[in-house]
Write a protein that holds these residues in place. Structure first.
Motif, PDB file in Angstrom:
ATOM      1  N   ASP A  68       7.122   9.819  -5.592  1.00  0.00           N
ATOM      2  CA  ASP A  68       8.104   8.823  -6.017  1.00  0.00           C
ATOM      3  C   ASP A  68       7.457   7.728  -6.865  1.00  0.00           C
ATOM      4  O   ASP A  68       7.238   6.608  -6.408  1.00  0.00           O
ATOM      5  N   VAL A  69       7.165   8.055  -8.094  1.00  0.00           N
ATOM      6  CA  VAL A  69       6.525   7.106  -9.014  1.00  0.00           C
ATOM      7  C   VAL A  69       7.439   5.904  -9.261  1.00  0.00           C
ATOM      8  O   VAL A  69       6.970   4.773  -9.378  1.00  0.00           O
ATOM      9  N   SER A  70       8.747   6.137  -9.304  1.00  0.00           N
ATOM     10  CA  SER A  70       9.691   5.031  -9.540  1.00  0.00           C
ATOM     11  C   SER A  70       9.608   3.985  -8.439  1.00  0.00           C
ATOM     12  O   SER A  70       9.647   2.784  -8.710  1.00  0.00           O
ATOM     13  N   ASP A  71       9.474   4.432  -7.189  1.00  0.00           N
ATOM     14  CA  ASP A  71       9.321   3.489  -6.077  1.00  0.00           C
ATOM     15  C   ASP A  71       8.027   2.700  -6.235  1.00  0.00           C
ATOM     16  O   ASP A  71       7.990   1.490  -5.993  1.00  0.00           O
ATOM     17  N   ALA A  72       6.956   3.366  -6.662  1.00  0.00           N
ATOM     18  CA  ALA A  72       5.673   2.683  -6.864  1.00  0.00           C
ATOM     19  C   ALA A  72       5.812   1.594  -7.919  1.00  0.00           C
ATOM     20  O   ALA A  72       5.319   0.476  -7.749  1.00  0.00           O
ATOM     21  N   THR A  80       0.843  -1.197   0.000  1.00  0.00           N
ATOM     22  CA  THR A  80       0.000   0.000   0.000  1.00  0.00           C
ATOM     23  C   THR A  80       0.876   1.245   0.000  1.00  0.00           C
ATOM     24  O   THR A  80       1.936   1.268   0.611  1.00  0.00           O
ATOM     25  N   MET A  81       0.388   2.272  -0.677  1.00  0.00           N
ATOM     26  CA  MET A  81       1.106   3.542  -0.754  1.00  0.00           C
ATOM     27  C   MET A  81       0.059   4.652  -0.832  1.00  0.00           C
ATOM     28  O   MET A  81      -0.960   4.496  -1.498  1.00  0.00           O
TER      29      MET A  81
END
Length: 82
Positions: free
Chosen positions: A12-16, A3-4
């Motif tokens: 932080d789209v890259s982490d997603a 979950t985020m």
């Protein structure tokens, strides 16, 4: 499933995307689940049946043609005319 928050996603789209590589990522908005991020492979796997959405949601396969609901007597009676 991971979950985020929507705020974390925007920052932080890259982490997603990395987190979605290991399974669906639920993105929350104000603490409530709002979106799910999937890899393309996971998305395609969901549609493997080849049916379109209407067919998948249809309940035609669940129809029991022999089903006859019992008659219900509501206990109503006619009011005599005056």
């Amino acid at each position: 499933m991971s979950t985020m928050s929507a705020r974390e996603f925007n920052q932080d789209v890259s982490d997603a995307k990395r987190r979605a590589d290991s399974g669906p990522l639920i993105i929350t908005d104000r603490g409530e689940p709002a979106y799910v991020l999937l890899t393309m492979a996971d998305y395609r796997r969901l549609g493997e049946s080849g049916e379109d959405l209407l067919d998948r949601l249809s309940m035609d396969d669940d129809v029991d043609e022999g089903f006859e609901p019992p008659r219900v007597d509501p206990g109503l009676r006619r009011v005599p005319e005056l």
